[in-house]
Design an enzyme around this catalytic site. Structure first.
Site, PDB file in Angstrom:
ATOM      1  N   GLU A  35     -54.803 -55.100 -41.902  1.00 36.57           N
ATOM      2  CA  GLU A  35     -53.439 -55.297 -41.400  1.00 36.57           C
ATOM      3  C   GLU A  35     -52.687 -56.294 -42.290  1.00 36.57           C
ATOM      4  O   GLU A  35     -53.178 -57.391 -42.552  1.00 36.57           O
ATOM      5  CB  GLU A  35     -53.479 -55.808 -39.950  1.00 36.57           C
ATOM      6  N   ASP A  41     -47.523 -54.213 -36.021  1.00 37.77           N
ATOM      7  CA  ASP A  41     -46.986 -53.902 -34.686  1.00 37.77           C
ATOM      8  C   ASP A  41     -45.483 -54.170 -34.652  1.00 37.77           C
ATOM      9  O   ASP A  41     -44.874 -54.386 -35.694  1.00 37.77           O
ATOM     10  CB  ASP A  41     -47.718 -54.751 -33.634  1.00 37.77           C
TER      11      ASP A  41
END
Ligand SMILES: *[C@@H]1O[C@H](CO)[C@@H](O)[C@H](O)[C@H]1NC(C)=O
Length: 516
Positions: free
Chosen positions: A474, A80
């Site tokens: 991730e 992110d």
């Protein structure tokens, strides 16, 4: 498993003798080089000329401006675009610790320039984020609104809200970790740029006293972060900061602090089996064992021995020699702490074993566990076992470092890596369009995010390479940061391959000055 890596097999055909002589199946030098590339991919701000990760562009160029402060720079946390202060500072501390302990190895591998650049990218940001002694900007971007969009950093349309700590908004955990990061970075930089080192130390000392005087958890000041990086306590960060400041200054004040507060802050009370951005007790205990093993305990020797007893507990528990109070392990041989991003714990535990092994070895000491007496080499072997699992010695024969080996995750949960770069796709990719066109793309990511350590497998050593499976796919700063020290130490194991990587070559690093 335990077969030769496929690159080794290819080489075996041509170069049988030398392959066998390597003694290790994994190329730690290549893995190290790649792990440093990951930090370039996470850079926010104006990118330098020598940026090697070309699919990234300038981004976040007005961060902080609305709040009247320059917060351009620093690192995006993971897949992110939030700049979360706590894991960023922890990552810088871990990079710097790697440089401090394994300076010689990193120099020999010609990676000092890249390693210092990775530290400096964070440390320069912390300098900006700390404009006054009792003010620390804690975060840029808001986790909820950021996660609502799937876009490239260069196209960001989400709010860049910035959050600050001050004398009425306390955050001893975050300020303490940032103080630790700057003290460790000050040591790492000292031989290369003493004025930069001194500057970092000034910030570190101020941040430590801010953290110590105005006590509290930063999530109580910034409730917005609660869902993301809520620290479970700040006492470990205060001890951690003091321990690093002692390493950086050798001022009695800091050693006295860890001794005086050993009981009240849990330093000699907590026996823990994990080390992460949240819980630093094991690392504090190992770092203070170094002081003791070097014979520097002085008046605090008996307290430091209590710290070391807990350090030993951690190491014995990881190595399954702790009278049944061990860290769970998967059948494939991986420490198992958490369903979500478990590899961060394996990487950090492996790093701690590599450094503790050095400390014991230098003191000619051994580790007495309830079930066995372990030598420094045993600790190093354990560190290697976790590193090798990460690199492919696991039931899936999968490398969990993106871009390392032949078989690695290609649906990595990372906005930038999963969307075609600006150089190819010139028009902006919108918030929702990113989800529709790129996040749901069945094919592999258009960009390989070299060196990122993904969350990794579950308790059954299973891994599902799916972009939506963020718990496993991730990559994070905090998971990857300990790898610098770990791989540089392992590269020294007799017979390890020294060959460089097969991707674009690293520019020659200049270790005589700080990188730009
Ligand atoms: C050393 O650090 C200072 C302060 O950050 C900086 O201005 C200077 O350019 C650095 N020197 C070198 C040789 O990189």
């Amino acid at each position: 498993m335990g077969g030769l890596s496929s690159s080794c097999i290819v080489l075996l055909l041509v170069l049988q003798a030398s392959c066998i002589a390597w003694g290790s199946e994994y190329n730690y030098v290549d893995a190290l080089d790649k792990s440093l590339m990951f930090f370039e991919a996470q850079r926010s701000g104006k990118l330098p000329q020598n940026q090697r990760v070309k699919w990234r562009g300038d981004s976040g160029l007005s961060d902080g401006f609305k709040q009247g402060v320059d917060l351009v720079g620093g690192y995006y946390d993971a897949g992110d675009h939030v700049k979360f202060g706590l894991p960023m500072a922890y990552s810088v501390t871990m990079l710097a610790w790697g440089v401090i302990e394994f300076r010689k190895e990193i120099m020999e591998l010609d990676q000092m320039g890249n390693a210092l650049a990775a530290i400096k990218w964070g440390a320069d940001y912390f300098i900006k984020a700390h404009p006054q002694p009792n003010v620390l900007w804690a975060q840029v971007g808001d986790g909820d609104s950021d996660h609502y969009c799937w876009e490239r950093a260069e196209d960001m349309t989400t709010p860049r809200t910035a959050y600050k700590l001050d004398t009425s908004n306390h955050g001893s955990d975050l300020a303490g970790e940032t103080a630790a990061a700057m003290a460790a970075a000050a040591i790492a930089f000292r031989p290369y740029n003493s004025s930069y080192s001194d500057l970092l130390l000034v910030h570190s000392k101020q941040l430590f006293s801010f953290a110590d005087r105005f006590r509290g958890l930063f999530v109580d000041s910034i409730p917005n972060t609660k869902k993301f990086y809520a620290s479970s306590g700040y006492e470990d960060e205060l001890l951690w900061a003091a321990a690093w400041l002692y390493q950086a200054t050798r001022e009695d004040y800091y050693l006295k602090y860890v001794a005086d507060n050993a009981v009240s802050m849990g330093g000699t009370g907590w026996a823990v089996k994990q080390f992460s951005w949240d819980n630093k007790y094991a690392a504090v205990q190992i770092l203070l064992s170094k002081v003791l093993l070097e014979g520097g305990g002085g008046a605090y020797t008996s307290t430091l021995k209590q710290y070391q007893a807990k350090a030993d507990y951690f190491a014995c528990a990881c190595q399954q020699k702790n009278d049944g109070y061990n860290v769970p392990m998967t059948a494939g041989g991986l420490l198992y702490i958490n369903e979500w991003n478990n590899l961060q714990y394996a990487a950090s535990a492996a790093f701690l074993h590599a450094v503790y092994s050095e400390y014991l070895s230098a003191a000619n000491a051994v580790l007495n566990c309830p079930d066995a007496q372990l030598k420094p080499q045993d600790l190093l072997n354990f560190a290697k076992s976790q590193a090798d699992y990460i690199l492919g010695k696991n039931p899936k024969s999968m490398s969990y470092i993106v871009g390392y080996g032949q078989n690695y995750p290609v649906h990595v949960h990372h906005r930038g890596a999963s969307i075609a770069p600006i150089s190819v796709l010139h028009s902006p990719v919108g918030c929702v369009q990113g989800f529709e066109t790129w996040y749901r793309l069945p094919g592999k990511n258009p960009n390989v995010i070299y060196g990122g350590l993904v969350g990794g497998p579950n308790k059954n050593d299973e891994f599902n390479d799916d972009r939506a499976n963020y718990e496993q796919t991730e990559p994070t700063m905090s998971g990857t940061a300990p790898l610098l020290g770990l791989f540089s130490r392992l590269s020294k194991i007799n017979g390890s391959p020294r060959a460089g990587s097969n991707h674009q070559e690293t520019p020659t690093s200049n270790t005589n000055s700080s990188p730009s």
